[in-house]
Design a protein around this motif. Structure first.
Motif, PDB file in Angstrom:
ATOM      1  N   LEU A   1       0.657  -1.090  -0.171  1.00  0.00           N
ATOM      2  CA  LEU A   1       0.632   0.092  -0.244  1.00  0.00           C
ATOM      3  C   LEU A   1       0.755   1.643  -0.539  1.00  0.00           C
ATOM      4  N   GLU A   2       0.374   2.131  -1.135  1.00  0.00           N
ATOM      5  CA  GLU A   2       1.533   3.314  -0.757  1.00  0.00           C
ATOM      6  C   GLU A   2       1.003   4.255  -0.185  1.00  0.00           C
ATOM      7  N   SER A   3       1.998   5.390   0.743  1.00  0.00           N
ATOM      8  CA  SER A   3       1.478   6.238   1.948  1.00  0.00           C
ATOM      9  C   SER A   3       1.423   7.391   1.139  1.00  0.00           C
ATOM     10  N   ILE A   4      -0.017   7.693   0.351  1.00  0.00           N
ATOM     11  CA  ILE A   4      -0.358   9.229   0.161  1.00  0.00           C
ATOM     12  C   ILE A   4      -1.439   9.716   0.706  1.00  0.00           C
ATOM     13  N   SER A   5      -1.952  10.498   0.629  1.00  0.00           N
ATOM     14  CA  SER A   5      -3.085  10.912   0.323  1.00  0.00           C
ATOM     15  C   SER A   5      -3.967  10.268   0.020  1.00  0.00           C
ATOM     16  N   ILE A   6      -5.369   9.380   0.043  1.00  0.00           N
ATOM     17  CA  ILE A   6      -6.719   8.684  -0.738  1.00  0.00           C
ATOM     18  C   ILE A   6      -7.624   9.633  -0.156  1.00  0.00           C
ATOM     19  N   ASN A   7      -8.596   9.398  -1.331  1.00  0.00           N
ATOM     20  CA  ASN A   7     -10.090   9.739  -1.271  1.00  0.00           C
ATOM     21  C   ASN A   7     -10.446   8.896   0.051  1.00  0.00           C
ATOM     22  N   THR A   8     -11.051   9.519   0.962  1.00  0.00           N
ATOM     23  CA  THR A   8     -11.688   8.620   1.876  1.00  0.00           C
ATOM     24  C   THR A   8     -12.788   7.516   0.981  1.00  0.00           C
ATOM     25  N   ALA A   9     -14.300   8.199   0.404  1.00  0.00           N
ATOM     26  CA  ALA A   9     -14.681   7.088   0.411  1.00  0.00           C
ATOM     27  C   ALA A   9     -14.119   6.089  -1.066  1.00  0.00           C
ATOM     28  N   LEU A  10     -13.403   6.097  -1.848  1.00  0.00           N
ATOM     29  CA  LEU A  10     -13.021   5.466  -2.884  1.00  0.00           C
ATOM     30  C   LEU A  10     -12.068   4.646  -1.816  1.00  0.00           C
ATOM     31  N   PHE A  11     -10.988   4.577  -0.458  1.00  0.00           N
ATOM     32  CA  PHE A  11     -10.062   3.921   0.093  1.00  0.00           C
ATOM     33  C   PHE A  11     -11.483   3.052   1.023  1.00  0.00           C
ATOM     34  N   PHE A  12     -12.342   3.572   1.226  1.00  0.00           N
ATOM     35  CA  PHE A  12     -13.225   2.919   2.199  1.00  0.00           C
ATOM     36  C   PHE A  12     -14.303   1.719   0.921  1.00  0.00           C
TER      37      PHE A  12
ATOM     38  N   HIS B   1     -16.806  -9.689  19.894  1.00  0.00           N
ATOM     39  CA  HIS B   1     -14.957 -10.262  20.279  1.00  0.00           C
ATOM     40  C   HIS B   1     -14.871 -10.510  19.117  1.00  0.00           C
ATOM     41  N   LEU B   2     -13.725  -9.278  18.198  1.00  0.00           N
ATOM     42  CA  LEU B   2     -13.692  -8.597  16.892  1.00  0.00           C
ATOM     43  C   LEU B   2     -12.168  -8.387  16.594  1.00  0.00           C
ATOM     44  N   PRO B   3     -11.733  -9.323  17.355  1.00  0.00           N
ATOM     45  CA  PRO B   3     -10.189  -9.113  17.523  1.00  0.00           C
ATOM     46  C   PRO B   3      -8.966  -8.599  15.734  1.00  0.00           C
ATOM     47  N   PHE B   4      -7.765  -7.504  16.000  1.00  0.00           N
ATOM     48  CA  PHE B   4      -7.840  -6.851  14.877  1.00  0.00           C
ATOM     49  C   PHE B   4      -5.715  -7.233  15.635  1.00  0.00           C
TER      50      PHE B   4
ATOM     51  N   ILE C   1       3.782  -3.830  16.600  1.00  0.00           N
ATOM     52  CA  ILE C   1       4.643  -4.321  16.103  1.00  0.00           C
ATOM     53  C   ILE C   1       5.681  -3.774  15.428  1.00  0.00           C
ATOM     54  N   PHE C   2       5.477  -2.841  15.008  1.00  0.00           N
ATOM     55  CA  PHE C   2       5.595  -2.225  13.283  1.00  0.00           C
ATOM     56  C   PHE C   2       6.453  -0.919  13.840  1.00  0.00           C
ATOM     57  N   ASP C   3       6.338   0.125  15.163  1.00  0.00           N
ATOM     58  CA  ASP C   3       6.563   1.053  15.331  1.00  0.00           C
ATOM     59  C   ASP C   3       8.131   1.326  15.521  1.00  0.00           C
ATOM     60  N   GLY C   4       8.799   1.742  14.887  1.00  0.00           N
ATOM     61  CA  GLY C   4      10.116   2.980  14.538  1.00  0.00           C
ATOM     62  C   GLY C   4      10.702   1.470  13.824  1.00  0.00           C
ATOM     63  N   THR C   5       9.871   0.680  12.466  1.00  0.00           N
ATOM     64  CA  THR C   5      10.919  -0.432  11.679  1.00  0.00           C
ATOM     65  C   THR C   5      10.579   1.133   9.642  1.00  0.00           C
ATOM     66  N   LEU C   6      11.040   0.297   9.304  1.00  0.00           N
ATOM     67  CA  LEU C   6      10.873   0.835   7.549  1.00  0.00           C
ATOM     68  C   LEU C   6       9.069   0.376   7.563  1.00  0.00           C
ATOM     69  N   TYR C   7       8.465  -0.985   7.778  1.00  0.00           N
ATOM     70  CA  TYR C   7       7.645  -0.649   7.823  1.00  0.00           C
ATOM     71  C   TYR C   7       6.558  -0.090   8.329  1.00  0.00           C
ATOM     72  N   GLN C   8       6.517   0.507   9.262  1.00  0.00           N
ATOM     73  CA  GLN C   8       5.907   1.088   9.568  1.00  0.00           C
ATOM     74  C   GLN C   8       4.099   1.446   9.262  1.00  0.00           C
TER      75      GLN C   8
ATOM     76  N   LEU D   1      -1.175   0.887   7.821  1.00  0.00           N
ATOM     77  CA  LEU D   1      -2.260   1.622   6.635  1.00  0.00           C
ATOM     78  C   LEU D   1      -2.990   0.288   6.236  1.00  0.00           C
ATOM     79  N   GLU D   2      -2.088  -1.447   6.658  1.00  0.00           N
ATOM     80  CA  GLU D   2      -2.753  -2.645   5.860  1.00  0.00           C
ATOM     81  C   GLU D   2      -3.939  -2.441   7.298  1.00  0.00           C
ATOM     82  N   THR D   3      -3.359  -2.278   8.592  1.00  0.00           N
ATOM     83  CA  THR D   3      -4.558  -2.336   9.351  1.00  0.00           C
ATOM     84  C   THR D   3      -5.583  -1.074   8.988  1.00  0.00           C
ATOM     85  N   ASN D   4      -5.611  -0.699   9.055  1.00  0.00           N
ATOM     86  CA  ASN D   4      -6.201   0.561   8.642  1.00  0.00           C
ATOM     87  C   ASN D   4      -7.443   0.312   7.808  1.00  0.00           C
TER      88      ASN D   4
END
Length: 210
Positions: free
Chosen positions: A2-13, A169-172, A177-184, A189-192
């Protein structure tokens, strides 16, 4: 990736639902949440959704924001969304950033080094979302509510949740765990996206059931 750029909210949804990959067990869980909410609406009961995670800093905040957005997207009334934790910490900065990347606007409502409060808005929103870390039974969260635990720790640490009319119970997976890494940014964004997709699935089923 996933690219870390500004995305249209409705399109992302919308894209989040189209590309959602979940198994049959998860589908049934999402459907059961949707059916219960729809039944409450049909009985003319106000629905308060309270997304609960241990620190109310990442997953529960994402779920609250997308749930609020989904109500506007599907033009659903009598549903309000909140979030809380078993401890109050902060609306984590990386969570704020990943929501900003998909079009949500953050306005500082109350400054605090530890736990600032934000007004969160989006295109066509009428009532801004108030975002800050708090306990699940904070006075800001309306009761009674439907409790949706978004992490295993919150589910295990709360064998009983007062004022909960129903509990799911709806766990994600925690992107922490990726804080401070190159994949942060990518992992947040994947979790989002996963949370947006599953919330979209739930609310689409609610809309189709009422």
């Amino acid at each position: 990736m996933l690219e870390s750029i500004s995305i249209n909210t409705a399109l992302f949804f919308e894209t989040a639902l189209k590309e959602l990959e979940i198994d049959e067990t998860r589908v049934k869980l999402l459907q059961s949440i949707a059916l219960f909410i729809a039944s409450e609406i049909k009985d003319d009961k106000p629905v308060n959704l309270n997304y609960i995670c241990t620190h109310n800093s990442r997953r529960s905040q994402l779920a609250q924001v997308w749930s609020s957005y989904a109500c506007t997207y599907f033009k659903l009334k009598n549903i309000e969304s909140f979030s809380g934790g078993t401890a109050a910490t902060t609306f984590f900065r990386n969570t704020v950033k990943t929501l900003q990347e998909v079009g949500f606007k953050f306005q500082l409502l109350k400054f605090s080094h530890q736990n600032p409060e934000y007004l969160i808005s989006y295109k066509n929103s009428t009532n801004p979302i108030v975002g800050f870390s708090k306990l699940y039974d904070n006075e800001h969260n309306k009761s009674p509510f439907i409790a949706v635990t978004t992490c295993s720790n919150a589910d295990e640490n709360c064998p009983f949740i007062p004022n909960a009319t129903q509990r799911f119970h709806l766990p994600f997976t925690d992107p922490k765990i990726f804080d401070g890494t190159l994949y942060q940014a990518e992992k947040y964004l994947e979790t989002n996206k996963q949370i947006a997709g599953e919330i979209h699935f739930i609310f689409k089923n609610i809309k189709n059931s009422i």
